[in-house]
Enzyme design. Sequence first.
Site, mmCIF file in Angstrom:
data_model
loop_
_atom_site.group_PDB
_atom_site.id
_atom_site.type_symbol
_atom_site.label_atom_id
_atom_site.label_comp_id
_atom_site.label_asym_id
_atom_site.label_seq_id
_atom_site.Cartn_x
_atom_site.Cartn_y
_atom_site.Cartn_z
ATOM 1 N NE ARG A 119 3.695 -7.893 10.253
ATOM 2 C CZ ARG A 119 3.129 -7.239 9.408
ATOM 3 N NH1 ARG A 119 2.082 -7.681 8.678
ATOM 4 N NH2 ARG A 119 3.382 -5.862 8.974
ATOM 5 C CE LYS B 114 3.260 0.037 4.429
ATOM 6 N NZ LYS B 114 2.498 0.003 3.103
ATOM 7 C CD GLU C 240 -2.834 1.291 2.381
ATOM 8 O OE1 GLU C 240 -2.784 0.469 3.174
ATOM 9 O OE2 GLU C 240 -3.398 2.383 2.357
HETATM 10 P P1 ATP Z 1 2.602 -1.946 7.379
HETATM 11 O O1 ATP Z 1 1.653 -2.484 8.870
HETATM 12 O O2 ATP Z 1 3.818 -1.672 7.712
HETATM 13 O O3 ATP Z 1 2.043 -0.984 6.796
HETATM 14 P P2 ATP Z 1 1.750 -3.876 5.640
HETATM 15 O O4 ATP Z 1 1.587 -5.213 5.824
HETATM 16 O O5 ATP Z 1 0.209 -3.126 5.782
HETATM 17 O O6 ATP Z 1 2.520 -3.437 6.894
HETATM 18 P P3 ATP Z 1 1.635 -3.441 3.084
HETATM 19 O O7 ATP Z 1 2.140 -2.363 2.395
HETATM 20 O O8 ATP Z 1 0.348 -3.937 3.080
HETATM 21 O O9 ATP Z 1 2.091 -3.143 4.381
HETATM 22 O O10 ATP Z 1 2.417 -4.680 2.679
HETATM 23 C C1 ATP Z 1 3.102 -5.144 1.298
HETATM 24 C C2 ATP Z 1 3.379 -6.432 1.667
HETATM 25 O O11 ATP Z 1 4.587 -6.581 2.513
HETATM 26 C C3 ATP Z 1 2.474 -7.329 1.996
HETATM 27 O O12 ATP Z 1 2.323 -8.505 1.383
HETATM 28 C C4 ATP Z 1 2.927 -7.723 3.539
HETATM 29 O O13 ATP Z 1 2.289 -8.940 3.906
HETATM 30 C C5 ATP Z 1 4.310 -7.576 3.334
HETATM 31 N N1 ATP Z 1 4.927 -7.180 4.648
HETATM 32 C C6 ATP Z 1 4.565 -6.200 5.335
HETATM 33 N N2 ATP Z 1 5.462 -6.234 6.820
HETATM 34 C C7 ATP Z 1 5.966 -7.395 6.628
HETATM 35 C C8 ATP Z 1 7.011 -8.036 7.553
HETATM 36 N N3 ATP Z 1 7.147 -7.255 8.616
HETATM 37 N N4 ATP Z 1 7.626 -8.994 7.141
HETATM 38 C C9 ATP Z 1 7.093 -9.783 6.047
HETATM 39 N N5 ATP Z 1 6.111 -9.277 4.860
HETATM 40 C C10 ATP Z 1 5.808 -8.086 5.446
HETATM 41 MG MG MG Z 2 -1.364 -2.695 4.976
#
Ligand code: ATP
Ligand code: MG
Length: 553
Positions: free
Chosen positions: A262, A272, A37
């Site tokens: 994760r 984020k 995102e």
């Molecule tokens: P955040 O909470 O930091 O915004 P998110 O999962 O909402 O993390 P996205 O931008 O939706 O962030 O993530 C893009 C991809 O990266 C998704 O497939 C997510 O599962 C993966 N991802 C995000 N954080 C991690 C992590 N700590 N370890 C492994 N994969 C991750």
């Molecule tokens: Mg997200």
Amino acid sequence: MSSTENQPSSNFIRHLITKDISNNKNDGKVITRFPPEPNGYLHIGHAKSICLNFGMAAEYNGTCNLRFDDTNPEKESIEFMQSIERDVQWLGFEWANKNHASDYFEQLYNYAVLLIKGGNAYVDSLNAEQIREYRGSLTEPGKESPDRSRTIEDNLALFANMRAGEYADGQFVLRAKIDMASPNISLRDPTLYRIRHIHHQRTGDNWCLYPMYDFTHCLSDAIEGITHSLCTLEFEAHRPLYDWVLDTLQTPSHPQQIEFARLQLEYTIVSKRKLAQLVNENHVTGWDDPRMPTIAGMRRAGYTATSIRDFCERIGITKKDSWIEMAVLENCIREDLNNNAPRAMAVLDPIRIVLENYPDNQVETLEVSNHPQKPELGTRSIPFSKVVLIERDDFAEIPPPKFKRLITGGEVRLRSSYVIKCNEVIKGDAGNIIELRCSYDPDTLGKKPEGRKVKGVIHWVSEQQSLPAELRLYDRLFNVANPASEENFIDAINPNSLETLKNCRVEASLAEVNSGDQFQFERVGYFCVDSVDSSAEKLVFNRTVTLRDTWAK
Ligand code: ATP
Ligand code: MG
């Protein structure tokens, strides 16, 4: 990919894909996607997902798409998209297609209409709070909304009006009609669309109706013909919903969602939202602050793409949550730089050494190798002259036990140069040391001194030819292993995470450095030229990592 200790030989996702290929599932194809995102910069957790998605595709001759999951315009921006593209490319990966969930808004809308027509979705007037109340709990079934029995015709008309902008934010939502008593709460009529009168960075004001993640993600995967949709464990409970949407709509392709753990990394934050708070409240200088666990921050700190990919390989892919020690990450960059960074000398807190028996205006040029184990990295010239600078704490008037550096009346070797002896300490009125009067032994260049042993070797620069530099010593941003679990993670910020040394002197060979160039400053640490603040007039170096793990007990 480099091979290292601790490297998992395989992982469950590899096994699964190998099996699918041998069964000729998806005609033996592998298509993955990385779906961020664009609401912030990518962090080290994303690197794990990037390496997995692009890595699996490459390993099986498949392809990987970059797909922006851009369905929450209030938090998203073009700047974030650009930073994401840059970071993925910098990590060394190439996407087959760059897509956006917003590319599919029309198709998604049509799919929603199909759900309504099939009696599988309805427009609900309950507000967010009521929806939560009606949802029930883990121990109690939910309650059906009074709007659940609305006719298909009414639902279609209301949904069209939602799109046409006739209602206020929150007045209606579109919900899937699944099962309010399901033991899986994500199947209790999840919301599929909400009204938001807000400008979207790509679709402008075309839409005031935005699809939710659970509806968008599976359909975007299906539209792109993704074969293996790899996501983190928190989506495991959503998998039945993922499958329900695709089964109910009988999409031409039905990707398989597979969850993995994760990355959780000690002494930092991988969210984020929280990283955005650090930036917005100025606890750091920006998303690319070298203390940030963002790809941009790590790059600026001097992490290489190789070291990050190596890290992702070492931690492996599992289905069980676990915490990774910061030392694992630091070891990856330390190894990379130990192998590849040229050596140089920098004095952080200089003290003057006057070599009384050295000819006044003489300057010698010493040819010194850039890397002790890698002759292919060449040599450089280091000037040597009557006045040199050494580290203040490499001299002691009253040496602690086992002190092998310079003491009054004692000898030490200047790295790659002569052995010197301290004859006299010159002090100011306040008792502060102004300079050390020393002598050098002309017979010790590249040679052991005659008839005695000199154990200590210290770094130095020639006063006249050395260059002023600012060195920024970065440390962990947080004082506790799991800051996210603190009541307020901001309170766990390490107040000493940055020490700025403004009076350093570096050797003359560093006059021509470029942004990002990396060095091992001998006996001091690994550093890179700061990409933002360093200039020919004012050299600024960031400490990437210490020479050894200083946090280890
Ligand atoms: P955040 O909470 O930091 O915004 P998110 O999962 O909402 O993390 P996205 O931008 O939706 O962030 O993530 C893009 C991809 O990266 C998704 O497939 C997510 O599962 C993966 N991802 C995000 N954080 C991690 C992590 N700590 N370890 C492994 N994969 C991750
Ligand atoms: Mg997200």
